[in-house]
Design a protein around this motif. Structure first.
Motif, PDB file in Angstrom:
ATOM      1  N   ARG A 105       0.859  -1.179   0.000  1.00  0.00           N
ATOM      2  CA  ARG A 105       0.000   0.000   0.000  1.00  0.00           C
ATOM      3  C   ARG A 105       0.901   1.236   0.000  1.00  0.00           C
ATOM      4  N   VAL A 106       0.761   2.097  -1.009  1.00  0.00           N
ATOM      5  CA  VAL A 106       1.688   3.211  -1.202  1.00  0.00           C
ATOM      6  C   VAL A 106       0.937   4.533  -1.130  1.00  0.00           C
ATOM      7  N   LEU A 107       1.425   5.440  -0.268  1.00  0.00           N
ATOM      8  CA  LEU A 107       0.884   6.783  -0.125  1.00  0.00           C
ATOM      9  C   LEU A 107       1.896   7.774  -0.692  1.00  0.00           C
ATOM     10  N   VAL A 108       1.453   8.596  -1.647  1.00  0.00           N
ATOM     11  CA  VAL A 108       2.318   9.599  -2.278  1.00  0.00           C
ATOM     12  C   VAL A 108       1.925  10.969  -1.731  1.00  0.00           C
ATOM     13  N   GLN A 109       2.852  11.634  -1.061  1.00  0.00           N
ATOM     14  CA  GLN A 109       2.588  12.923  -0.424  1.00  0.00           C
ATOM     15  C   GLN A 109       3.366  14.013  -1.145  1.00  0.00           C
ATOM     16  N   GLY A 110       2.789  15.213  -1.214  1.00  0.00           N
ATOM     17  CA  GLY A 110       3.500  16.324  -1.827  1.00  0.00           C
ATOM     18  C   GLY A 110       2.592  17.520  -2.036  1.00  0.00           C
ATOM     19  N   LEU A 111       3.199  18.672  -2.330  1.00  0.00           N
ATOM     20  CA  LEU A 111       2.430  19.884  -2.582  1.00  0.00           C
ATOM     21  C   LEU A 111       1.637  19.742  -3.874  1.00  0.00           C
ATOM     22  N   HIS A 112       0.660  20.627  -4.039  1.00  0.00           N
ATOM     23  CA  HIS A 112      -0.199  20.555  -5.221  1.00  0.00           C
ATOM     24  C   HIS A 112       0.617  20.828  -6.489  1.00  0.00           C
ATOM     25  N   GLY A 113       0.212  20.173  -7.552  1.00  0.00           N
ATOM     26  CA  GLY A 113       0.846  20.398  -8.841  1.00  0.00           C
ATOM     27  C   GLY A 113       2.124  19.628  -9.075  1.00  0.00           C
ATOM     28  N   THR A 114       2.527  18.772  -8.144  1.00  0.00           N
ATOM     29  CA  THR A 114       3.753  17.996  -8.347  1.00  0.00           C
ATOM     30  C   THR A 114       3.511  16.759  -9.213  1.00  0.00           C
ATOM     31  N   GLY A 115       2.241  16.431  -9.490  1.00  0.00           N
ATOM     32  CA  GLY A 115       1.939  15.308 -10.376  1.00  0.00           C
ATOM     33  C   GLY A 115       1.788  13.987  -9.666  1.00  0.00           C
ATOM     34  N   LYS A 116       1.284  14.004  -8.442  1.00  0.00           N
ATOM     35  CA  LYS A 116       1.177  12.769  -7.659  1.00  0.00           C
ATOM     36  C   LYS A 116       0.213  11.765  -8.311  1.00  0.00           C
TER      37      LYS A 116
ATOM     38  N   SER B  65       2.977  26.007  -9.418  1.00  0.00           N
ATOM     39  CA  SER B  65       3.309  24.601  -9.604  1.00  0.00           C
ATOM     40  C   SER B  65       3.687  24.378 -11.063  1.00  0.00           C
ATOM     41  N   PRO B  66       4.262  23.221 -11.400  1.00  0.00           N
ATOM     42  CA  PRO B  66       4.514  22.925 -12.817  1.00  0.00           C
ATOM     43  C   PRO B  66       3.244  23.020 -13.655  1.00  0.00           C
ATOM     44  N   ARG B  67       2.117  22.658 -13.071  1.00  0.00           N
ATOM     45  CA  ARG B  67       0.835  22.786 -13.784  1.00  0.00           C
ATOM     46  C   ARG B  67       0.572  24.245 -14.149  1.00  0.00           C
ATOM     47  N   THR B  68       0.897  25.163 -13.216  1.00  0.00           N
ATOM     48  CA  THR B  68       0.696  26.584 -13.485  1.00  0.00           C
ATOM     49  C   THR B  68       1.609  27.070 -14.607  1.00  0.00           C
ATOM     50  N   VAL B  69       2.852  26.592 -14.622  1.00  0.00           N
ATOM     51  CA  VAL B  69       3.789  26.993 -15.670  1.00  0.00           C
ATOM     52  C   VAL B  69       3.294  26.517 -17.037  1.00  0.00           C
ATOM     53  N   ILE B  70       2.785  25.293 -17.079  1.00  0.00           N
ATOM     54  CA  ILE B  70       2.241  24.770 -18.340  1.00  0.00           C
ATOM     55  C   ILE B  70       1.048  25.608 -18.796  1.00  0.00           C
ATOM     56  N   THR B  71       0.174  25.968 -17.845  1.00  0.00           N
ATOM     57  CA  THR B  71      -0.971  26.808 -18.186  1.00  0.00           C
ATOM     58  C   THR B  71      -0.510  28.168 -18.695  1.00  0.00           C
ATOM     59  N   TRP B  72       0.514  28.745 -18.057  1.00  0.00           N
ATOM     60  CA  TRP B  72       1.080  30.017 -18.513  1.00  0.00           C
ATOM     61  C   TRP B  72       1.572  29.881 -19.956  1.00  0.00           C
ATOM     62  N   ALA B  73       2.283  28.798 -20.245  1.00  0.00           N
ATOM     63  CA  ALA B  73       2.787  28.580 -21.605  1.00  0.00           C
ATOM     64  C   ALA B  73       1.633  28.454 -22.602  1.00  0.00           C
TER      65      ALA B  73
END
Length: 318
Positions: A60-71, A261-269
């Protein structure tokens, strides 16, 4: 689902580009619940190893991280390359125990109304070769979390008390989750609705991994792959990533309350491709999300990276 168990293996080195000799069980054919492969996706080494261990050894795997990191995307892209069916469930505050387990529902059969038990997503997934992905795990309601706790045990049996039935997990059933916090609640003031997790439940996750933001070169590669219009403008994208890095440092230092987040950078592009202007796209993508008293500092980040003032619409000549 055509295949009940994995019938082949995949090399982690060949499929995911990580330095390991690990061979992971996989399905030969993809069915409707298998995510689509994103050929541009870049895998994080430690997170990928953790997820592959989950698939290979039923951890059982839990992936933790800030928003937009692609979890969530990371889990889905691993499943896609293993052709492993994956079902994603968002544990928002409105999801109830009945939504997960199932409920008695009135249906019409042969012209008569009868009551039938309609199983929820958890028993449906448990009995099939499915990777169940619980998104926003730390936002789940307490009654929902205790339903899931039993699945985290080694045998993972689920008791349907209304049906007097005990369900045993399918040999190819897997369970993953993503969270923005580490079970301590919203200590950053970023994630309204995030709850403190029962430590006994958190302890039942076999593997906990943290997915952080990408290295600048990898982030540039992702943005240019996602937005082909900027593929030949690597210097521009690098400056955009530098602005994002400054917002993340500013957020860590408590100077601003939002970050890119990386998602925001992609949206900016993508918005640059739409509006044809870097500054306009930046304002509409990120600046307008910031508190009014923080926008001057964000404009300074932009000026430092682009050597240009971020003029507001009101400041522009008519």
């Amino acid at each position: 689902m055509r295949e009940l168990t994995p019938t082949t293996t995949v090399s982690a080195r060949e499929a995911f580009g990580i330095d390991t000799d690990l061979m992971v069980p996989a399905f030969e054919q993809a069915e409707e619940h298998v995510p689509e492969v994103d050929p541009a996706y870049l895998f994080d080494h430690d997170t990928t190893l953790a997820l592959l261990a989950g698939f290979a050894r039923n951890r059982r795997v839990l992936v933790q991280g800030l928003h937009g990191t692609g979890k969530s995307t990371h889990v889905e892209q691993v499943a896609a390359r293993l052709r492993w069916p994956c079902v994603r469930v968002n544990l928002d505050g409105h999801l109830t125990r009945l939504d997960l387990i199932g409920r008695d529902t009135v249906v019409v059969e042969e012209g008569r109304q009868v009551t039938r038990f309609v199983e929820g997503i958890v028993p449906w997934s448990l009995q099939r070769p499915v990777a169940l992905l619980l998104d926003e795990y730390d936002a789940g309601r307490p009654d929902v979390m205790f339903v899931l706790q039993r699945l985290l045990e080694r045998d993972g049996k689920l008791t349907l008390m209304d049906q007097s039935t005990v369900l045993r997990p399918h040999p190819a059933f897997r369970m993953f989750a993503t969270s923005n916090t580490v079970g301590l609640g919203d200590t950053l003031g970023l994630y309204h609705g995030a709850n403190r997790l029962n430590h006994a439940q958190l302890d039942r996750w076999n593997i906990v991994t943290t997915l952080d933001y990408l290295e600048p070169d990898r982030e540039v590669a992702i943005v240019t792959a996602r937005v082909p219009e900027l593929a030949d403008r690597g210097d521009l994208v690098r400056r955009m990533v530098e602005v994002a890095a400054l917002t993340r440092r500013g957020f860590a230092a408590g100077d601003i309350s939002a970050l890119m987040s990386p998602r925001t950078v992609i949206t900016w592009a993508e918005n640059i491709a739409i509006f044809g202007d870097i500054a306009t796209a930046f304002r509409l993508t990120f600046v307008n999300k910031c508190a009014q008293d923080e926008r001057e500092l964000v404009a300074e980040y932009y000026q430092r990276c682009f050597d240009d003032e971020l003029a507001t619409p009101a400041a522009r000549p008519a």
